[in-house]
Design a protein around this motif. Structure first.
Motif, PDB file in Angstrom:
ATOM      1  N   ASP A  48       0.824  -1.215   0.000  1.00 55.48           N
ATOM      2  CA  ASP A  48       0.000   0.000   0.000  1.00 55.48           C
ATOM      3  C   ASP A  48       0.857   1.264   0.000  1.00 55.48           C
ATOM      4  O   ASP A  48       0.409   2.317  -0.431  1.00 55.48           O
ATOM      5  N   THR A  49       2.069   1.155   0.515  1.00 57.75           N
ATOM      6  CA  THR A  49       3.013   2.274   0.472  1.00 57.75           C
ATOM      7  C   THR A  49       4.315   1.756  -0.112  1.00 57.75           C
ATOM      8  O   THR A  49       4.656   0.580   0.025  1.00 57.75           O
ATOM      9  N   LEU A  50       5.045   2.638  -0.772  1.00 55.93           N
ATOM     10  CA  LEU A  50       6.331   2.310  -1.360  1.00 55.93           C
ATOM     11  C   LEU A  50       7.269   3.466  -1.058  1.00 55.93           C
ATOM     12  O   LEU A  50       6.950   4.610  -1.406  1.00 55.93           O
ATOM     13  N   ALA A  51       8.353   3.192  -0.378  1.00 58.70           N
ATOM     14  CA  ALA A  51       9.298   4.241   0.036  1.00 58.70           C
ATOM     15  C   ALA A  51       8.580   5.322   0.845  1.00 58.70           C
ATOM     16  O   ALA A  51       8.911   6.497   0.753  1.00 58.70           O
ATOM     17  N   GLY A  52       7.549   4.903   1.584  1.00 62.87           N
ATOM     18  CA  GLY A  52       6.784   5.849   2.390  1.00 62.87           C
ATOM     19  C   GLY A  52       5.758   6.644   1.597  1.00 62.87           C
ATOM     20  O   GLY A  52       5.056   7.487   2.151  1.00 62.87           O
ATOM     21  N   LEU A  53       5.640   6.375   0.301  1.00 62.48           N
ATOM     22  CA  LEU A  53       4.688   7.084  -0.560  1.00 62.48           C
ATOM     23  C   LEU A  53       3.387   6.292  -0.659  1.00 62.48           C
ATOM     24  O   LEU A  53       3.411   5.066  -0.798  1.00 62.48           O
ATOM     25  N   ALA A  64       0.060  -0.089 -11.061  1.00 64.06           N
ATOM     26  CA  ALA A  64      -0.027   0.528  -9.737  1.00 64.06           C
ATOM     27  C   ALA A  64       0.829   1.782  -9.763  1.00 64.06           C
ATOM     28  O   ALA A  64       1.712   1.927 -10.621  1.00 64.06           O
ATOM     29  N   ALA A  65       0.560   2.683  -8.829  1.00 60.93           N
ATOM     30  CA  ALA A  65       1.344   3.910  -8.738  1.00 60.93           C
ATOM     31  C   ALA A  65       1.427   4.328  -7.278  1.00 60.93           C
ATOM     32  O   ALA A  65       0.532   4.033  -6.487  1.00 60.93           O
ATOM     33  N   TRP A  66       2.504   5.008  -6.947  1.00 59.77           N
ATOM     34  CA  TRP A  66       2.714   5.525  -5.594  1.00 59.77           C
ATOM     35  C   TRP A  66       3.283   6.931  -5.704  1.00 59.77           C
ATOM     36  O   TRP A  66       4.016   7.241  -6.637  1.00 59.77           O
ATOM     37  N   PRO A 132      10.202   8.716 -11.764  1.00 59.10           N
ATOM     38  CA  PRO A 132      10.529  10.042 -12.294  1.00 59.10           C
ATOM     39  C   PRO A 132      11.668  10.702 -11.516  1.00 59.10           C
ATOM     40  O   PRO A 132      11.908  10.397 -10.350  1.00 59.10           O
ATOM     41  N   ALA A 133      12.365  11.618 -12.178  1.00 60.34           N
ATOM     42  CA  ALA A 133      13.488  12.338 -11.564  1.00 60.34           C
ATOM     43  C   ALA A 133      13.078  13.019 -10.265  1.00 60.34           C
ATOM     44  O   ALA A 133      13.860  13.081  -9.317  1.00 60.34           O
ATOM     45  N   ALA A 134      11.849  13.512 -10.195  1.00 58.63           N
ATOM     46  CA  ALA A 134      11.380  14.176  -8.976  1.00 58.63           C
ATOM     47  C   ALA A 134      11.399  13.229  -7.783  1.00 58.63           C
ATOM     48  O   ALA A 134      11.560  13.657  -6.648  1.00 58.63           O
ATOM     49  N   VAL A 135      11.252  11.935  -8.026  1.00 57.93           N
ATOM     50  CA  VAL A 135      11.298  10.953  -6.943  1.00 57.93           C
ATOM     51  C   VAL A 135      12.747  10.569  -6.648  1.00 57.93           C
ATOM     52  O   VAL A 135      13.137  10.470  -5.491  1.00 57.93           O
TER      53      VAL A 135
END
Length: 161
Positions: A48-53, A64-66, A132-135
């Motif tokens: 449900d979360t990935l890297a706290g996202l 899926a997306a986070w 993405p680079a922002a992540v």
């Protein structure tokens, strides 16, 4: 008098439910083999979360997306498995699950960070994760290990050399 607070509560619940139904979905192009039953099992096993996202809704099956809608980590199951390649192959191993990934950097943005695409190596159907680079600017890609349990629902047939 007790009916007024109940009416306000019901109105509040109705409005909240209506807003949730209108929540933004991350647009994701379905992978060619997104209908593979192994993708359904894999997606149901994702965290449900990935890297706290937080996990976000997407527009296609087997995805899926986070993160946030404008800078989301996006996973697609059912992409074409990569063949032998000279691209960098890395192993994400947390001691329990081990997954080989082909790592391909994209263009570097103004801040000096690049988009990355990771594709599982030696598994079919293959899984692609776009970061993405922002992540990558604020998170390590070590979060790939958090996907190990779900990715391992598709057994490996080959490994990185």
């Amino acid at each position: 008098m007790p009916r007024r607070p109940l009416a306000l509560l019901l109105t509040s619940v109705a409005l909240t439910s209506g807003l949730a139904a209108c929540s933004t979905r991350v647009p994701v192009e379905p992978a060619p083999d997104a209908g593979d039953p192994a993708c359904a099992t894999l997606v149901l096993s994702l965290p449900d979360t990935l890297a706290g996202l937080p996990r976000l809704l997407t527009t296609s099956q087997a995805s899926a997306a986070w993160g946030s809608a404008d800078h989301a980590i996006v996973l697609r199951c059912g992409v074409t498995p990569p063949g032998p390649t000279t691209d960098q192959c890395v192993t994400a191993d947390d001691g329990t699950y081990s997954v080989d990934w082909v790592a391909v950097p994209g263009a570097t943005d103004v801040g000096g960070y690049a988009d990355w695409t990771f594709t599982t190596y030696g598994r079919s159907p293959a899984v692609e994760v776009f970061v993405p680079a922002a992540v990558t600017d604020t998170h390590s890609t070590a979060f790939l290990m958090e996907l190990g349990r779900a990715i391992s629902t598709v057994p490996p047939t080959r490994h990185c050399v």
